[in-house]
Design a protein around this motif. Structure first.
Motif, PDB file in Angstrom:
ATOM      1  N   ALA A  86      42.983  47.947  44.065  1.00  0.00           N
ATOM      2  CA  ALA A  86      43.256  46.724  43.995  1.00  0.00           C
ATOM      3  C   ALA A  86      43.674  45.969  45.457  1.00  0.00           C
ATOM      4  N   GLN A  87      43.353  46.523  46.374  1.00  0.00           N
ATOM      5  CA  GLN A  87      43.467  45.929  47.736  1.00  0.00           C
ATOM      6  C   GLN A  87      41.969  45.025  47.876  1.00  0.00           C
ATOM      7  N   ARG A  88      41.108  45.401  47.297  1.00  0.00           N
ATOM      8  CA  ARG A  88      39.791  44.623  47.447  1.00  0.00           C
ATOM      9  C   ARG A  88      39.803  43.735  46.177  1.00  0.00           C
ATOM     10  N   GLY A  89      40.606  43.696  45.202  1.00  0.00           N
ATOM     11  CA  GLY A  89      40.828  42.807  44.000  1.00  0.00           C
ATOM     12  C   GLY A  89      40.045  43.188  42.774  1.00  0.00           C
ATOM     13  N   THR A  90      40.386  44.505  42.627  1.00  0.00           N
ATOM     14  CA  THR A  90      39.847  45.243  41.322  1.00  0.00           C
ATOM     15  C   THR A  90      41.090  46.063  40.836  1.00  0.00           C
ATOM     16  N   GLY A  91      41.110  45.780  39.407  1.00  0.00           N
ATOM     17  CA  GLY A  91      41.921  46.474  38.699  1.00  0.00           C
ATOM     18  C   GLY A  91      43.153  45.772  38.087  1.00  0.00           C
ATOM     19  N   HIS A  92      44.549  46.502  38.131  1.00  0.00           N
ATOM     20  CA  HIS A  92      45.670  46.036  37.594  1.00  0.00           C
ATOM     21  C   HIS A  92      46.108  44.449  38.181  1.00  0.00           C
ATOM     22  N   GLU A  93      46.234  43.816  37.073  1.00  0.00           N
ATOM     23  CA  GLU A  93      46.383  42.420  37.743  1.00  0.00           C
ATOM     24  C   GLU A  93      47.570  42.043  38.842  1.00  0.00           C
ATOM     25  N   ALA A  94      48.826  42.859  38.534  1.00  0.00           N
ATOM     26  CA  ALA A  94      50.114  42.576  39.201  1.00  0.00           C
ATOM     27  C   ALA A  94      49.724  43.110  40.608  1.00  0.00           C
ATOM     28  N   SER A  95      48.836  44.348  40.591  1.00  0.00           N
ATOM     29  CA  SER A  95      48.631  44.821  41.989  1.00  0.00           C
ATOM     30  C   SER A  95      47.711  43.953  42.809  1.00  0.00           C
ATOM     31  N   VAL A  96      46.762  43.597  42.115  1.00  0.00           N
ATOM     32  CA  VAL A  96      45.914  42.660  42.693  1.00  0.00           C
ATOM     33  C   VAL A  96      46.574  41.610  43.502  1.00  0.00           C
ATOM     34  N   GLU A  97      47.611  40.867  42.626  1.00  0.00           N
ATOM     35  CA  GLU A  97      48.394  39.777  43.103  1.00  0.00           C
ATOM     36  C   GLU A  97      49.076  40.150  44.315  1.00  0.00           C
ATOM     37  N   GLU A  98      49.685  41.430  44.384  1.00  0.00           N
ATOM     38  CA  GLU A  98      50.535  41.748  45.397  1.00  0.00           C
ATOM     39  C   GLU A  98      49.663  41.962  46.589  1.00  0.00           C
ATOM     40  N   ALA A  99      48.380  42.684  46.375  1.00  0.00           N
ATOM     41  CA  ALA A  99      47.695  42.794  47.630  1.00  0.00           C
ATOM     42  C   ALA A  99      47.200  41.584  48.189  1.00  0.00           C
ATOM     43  N   THR A 100      47.016  40.541  47.254  1.00  0.00           N
ATOM     44  CA  THR A 100      46.264  39.218  48.023  1.00  0.00           C
ATOM     45  C   THR A 100      47.392  38.724  48.792  1.00  0.00           C
ATOM     46  N   ALA A 101      48.708  38.726  48.242  1.00  0.00           N
ATOM     47  CA  ALA A 101      50.023  38.032  48.922  1.00  0.00           C
ATOM     48  C   ALA A 101      49.917  38.860  50.360  1.00  0.00           C
ATOM     49  N   LEU A 102      49.792  40.149  50.230  1.00  0.00           N
ATOM     50  CA  LEU A 102      50.064  41.002  51.567  1.00  0.00           C
ATOM     51  C   LEU A 102      48.799  40.622  52.474  1.00  0.00           C
ATOM     52  N   HIS A 103      47.611  40.477  51.865  1.00  0.00           N
ATOM     53  CA  HIS A 103      46.439  40.171  52.783  1.00  0.00           C
ATOM     54  C   HIS A 103      46.695  38.896  53.496  1.00  0.00           C
ATOM     55  N   GLN A 104      47.096  37.888  52.685  1.00  0.00           N
ATOM     56  CA  GLN A 104      47.379  36.391  53.189  1.00  0.00           C
ATOM     57  C   GLN A 104      48.496  36.654  54.458  1.00  0.00           C
ATOM     58  N   ARG A 105      49.408  37.349  54.238  1.00  0.00           N
ATOM     59  CA  ARG A 105      50.223  37.619  55.436  1.00  0.00           C
ATOM     60  C   ARG A 105      49.689  38.249  56.609  1.00  0.00           C
ATOM     61  N   MET A 106      48.623  39.136  56.271  1.00  0.00           N
ATOM     62  CA  MET A 106      47.780  39.614  57.472  1.00  0.00           C
ATOM     63  C   MET A 106      46.973  38.759  58.087  1.00  0.00           C
ATOM     64  N   ARG A 107      46.002  38.088  57.273  1.00  0.00           N
ATOM     65  CA  ARG A 107      45.231  36.880  57.843  1.00  0.00           C
ATOM     66  C   ARG A 107      46.084  35.720  58.534  1.00  0.00           C
ATOM     67  N   LEU A 108      47.381  35.519  58.269  1.00  0.00           N
ATOM     68  CA  LEU A 108      48.355  34.335  58.855  1.00  0.00           C
ATOM     69  C   LEU A 108      48.227  35.079  60.229  1.00  0.00           C
ATOM     70  N   LEU A 109      48.877  36.371  60.510  1.00  0.00           N
ATOM     71  CA  LEU A 109      49.315  36.909  61.592  1.00  0.00           C
ATOM     72  C   LEU A 109      47.911  37.149  62.462  1.00  0.00           C
ATOM     73  N   VAL A 110      46.802  37.474  61.963  1.00  0.00           N
ATOM     74  CA  VAL A 110      45.578  37.647  62.676  1.00  0.00           C
ATOM     75  C   VAL A 110      45.112  36.080  63.231  1.00  0.00           C
ATOM     76  N   GLU A 111      45.118  35.200  62.331  1.00  0.00           N
ATOM     77  CA  GLU A 111      44.828  33.844  62.762  1.00  0.00           C
ATOM     78  C   GLU A 111      45.594  33.296  63.901  1.00  0.00           C
ATOM     79  N   ALA A 112      46.850  33.618  63.896  1.00  0.00           N
ATOM     80  CA  ALA A 112      47.808  33.167  64.785  1.00  0.00           C
ATOM     81  C   ALA A 112      47.478  34.054  66.265  1.00  0.00           C
ATOM     82  N   ILE A 113      47.225  35.137  66.036  1.00  0.00           N
ATOM     83  CA  ILE A 113      46.803  35.864  67.251  1.00  0.00           C
ATOM     84  C   ILE A 113      45.734  35.263  67.880  1.00  0.00           C
ATOM     85  N   HIS A 114      44.442  34.919  67.064  1.00  0.00           N
ATOM     86  CA  HIS A 114      43.274  34.524  67.622  1.00  0.00           C
ATOM     87  C   HIS A 114      43.608  32.964  68.278  1.00  0.00           C
ATOM     88  N   GLN A 115      44.856  32.399  67.614  1.00  0.00           N
ATOM     89  CA  GLN A 115      45.012  31.041  68.271  1.00  0.00           C
ATOM     90  C   GLN A 115      46.020  31.045  69.419  1.00  0.00           C
TER      91      GLN A 115
END
Ligand code: F6P
Length: 504
Positions: A100-129
């Motif tokens: 699910a972390q890479r977008g495969t499988g159980h829908e609710a788990s994929v959604e949760e993973a996508t939200a957690l990735h979005q949180r990670m992305r924001l932090l990564v990009e904030a650090i880069h900035q």
């Protein structure tokens, strides 16, 4: 083991065992049938990897029997349950949701993973900035699955384009952390504490020492320089990390399967989000293949057929993996945890435990351990992994020689050589599989890694193993914690060592 599976193993035992030479002679289409290409999207087209099992002892009769074995062991059902997010990890009563972390499988788990990735992305990009000031180094502290995946990906992909220099520290031996300190400037260093449980003694001890190092070297707020990567966010907050810098991942993602989760934070920080996303996309393409192909057409399952052939039918206790690519020099170590921590358990279906995974990098290994592969009395199935495109910019002769050596080793293992002088004779008939990537980029690394996760799962199904627990590592950990306790009851030999080293 059910009766059907038992019967099929009986059939497999009785199948003829022609040498590789005869298998080629008997079937002019052998290469065509046993070399398959696995693909994933890349730059508007497709990239891929050739998987060549022609130099193994798989033939039509074995493949057909293994396909029936997969059926008898409920492969399709166990794969469905994995993808559906059901509790496939029975001993711990939970799902295994790394897909699910890479977008495969159980829908609710994929959604949760996508939200957690979005949180990670924001932090990564904030650090880069620059949100945390100048950041030139990251000391990533974790062990086992919380270190091996990031170490592999950083070593493979961040050689010439790192935005942030990542230093992975896993060992409790203080030398490891001291080496990272020596390479970093405290004023421009972040610390990532990567631990699913946020309790592992090595990681927590190293993390505390890293914070002390920051404080002792002029950093006013050491905790302000920490990012936590964990499935236990409450523990990270209680330890002192600000909630905004805690990147959680679900409890259902196992440590050795966690590269795709926030444990991949150093990869995203070093390479940029797009590269991390490309790694996930490469893995997702292999998930899709694994989820939708059956029998021998399912390439990770086919790899498991070959693994079972050698481990169970030929009694091979080890399998070797040689990466003919410096960028993959950590891949054997990564696979060791993936395969041995997942399948190093007594199979309920009888038969042997997972083979011991070992290996190294070519051509170095040729000059060190290949003697035994060619003339030793152990039969060792070998995997070769290489990339057609070079990773270096030197004279193309380097890469030509590298690939020529890789292919020559497979040919030599198979062909052997007759000689009247026994010390110069090579018996041949030694199996190898070659995985030949078009190129090694983030998507390819994701695909190669996911392929091996699925291969491990397929082996677990064929053997009747739960690949998602790891109770075997617990006893030693528990006993280490007791050393020095008053009244402990170690054996006399261990007590003598404890006393001699001054631990009690
Ligand atoms: O000792 C085994 C193990 O539990 C691995 O499975 C895991 O990857 C590693 O320890 C680290 O655990 P954690 O991420 O909880 O610190």
């Amino acid at each position: 083991m059910n009766d059907a599976a038992k019967d099929i193993w009986g059939e497999l035992e009785r199948l003829p065992r022609p040498p590789l030479r005869d298998l080629f002679a008997a079937d002019p289409a052998r290469v065509e049938q046993l070399v398959q290409r696995l693909e994933w999207p890349a730059d508007g087209g497709m990239a891929g990897m050739l998987c060549d099992w022609s130099k193994t002892h798989l033939d039509d009769a074995h493949l057909a029997a293994f396909e029936r074995l997969a059926q008898a062991m409920g492969f399709a059902e166990r794969r469905r349950a994995l993808l559906a997010g059901e509790r496939v990890n029975a001993s711990e009563g939970r799902a295994a949701e790394h897909l699910a972390q890479r977008g495969t499988g159980h829908e609710a788990s994929v959604e949760e993973a996508t939200a957690l990735h979005q949180r990670m992305r924001l932090l990564v990009e904030a650090i880069h900035q620059g949100a945390l000031g100048e950041v030139r180094h990251l000391i990533h502290i974790g062990i086992g699955g919380s270190a091996l995946g990031p170490a592999l990906a950083i070593d493979a992909l961040a050689r010439d384009l790192a935005l942030v220099n990542v230093h992975i520290v896993s060992n409790i031996d203080g030398l490891a952390l001291e080496a990272a300190f020596a390479a970093c400037d405290p004023a421009t260093t972040l610390i990532a504490v990567a631990s699913k449980t946020f309790t592992t003694i090595e990681t927590m001890t190293n993390a505390a020492s890293a914070l002390r190092w920051l404080g002792d070297n002029g950093v006013a707020d050491p905790y302000g320089r920490v990012v936590a990567l964990t499935a236990a966010p409450d523990k990270a907050v209680a330890w002192g990390v600000d909630e905004t810098r805690v990147l959680p991942f679900p409890e259902t993602v196992g440590g050795r399967y966690s590269l795709w989760s926030s444990i991949g934070f150093p990869v995203a920080l070093a390479l940029g989000w797009d590269e991390f996303a490309a790694m996930l996309a490469g893995a997702r393409a292999v998930d899709e293949h694994f989820a939708t192909s059956d029998g021998r057409a399912n390439l990770p399952l086919r790899a498991a057929f070959a693994d079972q052939l050698y481990a169970r039918l030929r009694g091979c206790q080890t399998r070797a993996v040689f990466a003919y690519d410096e960028r993959l020099r950590l891949f054997p170590a990564y696979l060791q945890q993936l395969e041995m921590e997942s399948n190093g358990k007594p199979p309920v279906a009888g038969g042997p435990t997972a083979p011991i995974t070992w290996g190294g990098v070519g051509t170095d290994a040729q000059h060190a351990v290949f003697q035994l592969l060619h003339q030793g009395t152990h039969l060792v199935p070998v995997d070769f992994i290489a990339s057609i495109a070079p990773g270096d910019a030197l004279d193309p002769a380097h890469h030509r020689i590298l690939l020529a050596n890789c292919f020559a080793q497979g040919a030599a293992l198979m062909a052997g050589e007759i000689s009247s002088d026994p010390v110069r004779a090579f018996v041949g008939n030694r199996p190898s599989t070659t995985f030949l990537l078009d190129d090694l980029d983030a998507a390819a690394l994701g695909a190669l890694t996911a392929f091996h996760e699925h291969r491990t799962f397929a082996n677990a199904v064929l053997s009747g193993i739960n690949p998602f627990d790891q109770f075997g590592v617990e006893l030693g950990k528990r006993l280490a914690g007791q050393i020095g306790d008053v009244g402990n009851t170690f054996d006399p030999a261990t007590l003598a060592l404890i006393k001699h080293a001054g631990l009690a």
